[in-house]
Scaffold this motif. Structure first.
Motif, PDB file in Angstrom:
ATOM      1  N   THR A  19      39.889  50.977  50.209  1.00 18.12           N
ATOM      2  CA  THR A  19      39.635  52.285  50.811  1.00 18.12           C
ATOM      3  C   THR A  19      39.070  53.316  49.844  1.00 18.12           C
ATOM      4  O   THR A  19      38.804  54.444  50.245  1.00 18.12           O
ATOM      5  CB  THR A  19      40.922  52.852  51.440  1.00 18.12           C
ATOM      6  N   ASN A  20      38.890  52.947  48.599  1.00 15.97           N
ATOM      7  CA  ASN A  20      38.282  53.846  47.619  1.00 15.97           C
ATOM      8  C   ASN A  20      37.111  53.129  46.963  1.00 15.97           C
ATOM      9  O   ASN A  20      37.164  51.931  46.736  1.00 15.97           O
ATOM     10  CB  ASN A  20      39.289  54.234  46.528  1.00 15.97           C
ATOM     11  N   ILE A  21      36.083  53.873  46.663  1.00 14.89           N
ATOM     12  CA  ILE A  21      34.931  53.282  45.991  1.00 14.89           C
ATOM     13  C   ILE A  21      35.182  53.359  44.492  1.00 14.89           C
ATOM     14  O   ILE A  21      34.945  54.380  43.856  1.00 14.89           O
ATOM     15  CB  ILE A  21      33.632  54.014  46.371  1.00 14.89           C
ATOM     16  N   ILE A  22      35.719  52.277  43.913  1.00 17.71           N
ATOM     17  CA  ILE A  22      35.998  52.284  42.480  1.00 17.71           C
ATOM     18  C   ILE A  22      35.056  51.359  41.728  1.00 17.71           C
ATOM     19  O   ILE A  22      34.977  51.421  40.522  1.00 17.71           O
ATOM     20  CB  ILE A  22      37.462  51.919  42.187  1.00 17.71           C
ATOM     21  N   TYR A  23      34.370  50.497  42.455  1.00 14.02           N
ATOM     22  CA  TYR A  23      33.377  49.625  41.838  1.00 14.02           C
ATOM     23  C   TYR A  23      32.023  49.969  42.444  1.00 14.02           C
ATOM     24  O   TYR A  23      31.920  50.186  43.652  1.00 14.02           O
ATOM     25  CB  TYR A  23      33.695  48.152  42.093  1.00 14.02           C
ATOM     26  N   PRO A  24      30.958  50.003  41.655  1.00 12.30           N
ATOM     27  CA  PRO A  24      29.651  50.403  42.180  1.00 12.30           C
ATOM     28  C   PRO A  24      29.180  49.560  43.365  1.00 12.30           C
ATOM     29  O   PRO A  24      28.586  50.072  44.290  1.00 12.30           O
ATOM     30  CB  PRO A  24      28.720  50.232  40.982  1.00 12.30           C
ATOM     31  N   GLY A  25      29.483  48.280  43.388  1.00  9.92           N
ATOM     32  CA  GLY A  25      29.002  47.421  44.465  1.00  9.92           C
ATOM     33  C   GLY A  25      29.882  47.416  45.709  1.00  9.92           C
ATOM     34  O   GLY A  25      29.498  46.885  46.739  1.00  9.92           O
ATOM     35  N   TRP A  26      31.064  48.001  45.624  1.00 16.54           N
ATOM     36  CA  TRP A  26      31.989  47.968  46.757  1.00 16.54           C
ATOM     37  C   TRP A  26      31.744  49.145  47.679  1.00 16.54           C
ATOM     38  O   TRP A  26      31.453  50.246  47.242  1.00 16.54           O
ATOM     39  CB  TRP A  26      33.431  48.036  46.268  1.00 16.54           C
ATOM     40  N   GLN A  27      31.887  48.922  48.958  1.00 13.88           N
ATOM     41  CA  GLN A  27      31.807  49.986  49.943  1.00 13.88           C
ATOM     42  C   GLN A  27      33.183  50.188  50.555  1.00 13.88           C
ATOM     43  O   GLN A  27      34.002  49.281  50.570  1.00 13.88           O
ATOM     44  CB  GLN A  27      30.828  49.635  51.049  1.00 13.88           C
TER      45      GLN A  27
END
Length: 63
Positions: A19-27
């Motif tokens: 639920t949080n964008i902590i990695y650049p590739g993750w949505q």
């Protein structure tokens, strides 16, 4: 049946990452369902439209 302490911590980590964008590739992903399988003692998490995770009693998870 209740989840183990390690499973609860694993669930928290997984939900935070989904639920949080902590990695650049993750949505961002919504969490649709969390359920414990009383036969195996594992937690199952359905997220978004096509992600599912299994959290073992030791707290580790895998897609």
């Amino acid at each position: 049946m209740n989840p183990t302490n390690d499973q609860t911590q694993g669930l928290y980590r997984l939900c935070y990452r989904l639920t949080n964008i902590i990695y650049p590739g993750w949505q961002y992903r919504s969490i649709e369902l969390v359920r414990i399988d009383e036969r195996t003692g594992r937690l199952y998490v359905l997220a978004g439209e096509n992600l599912d995770f299994e959290i073992k009693p030791t707290g580790g998870y895998e897609p």
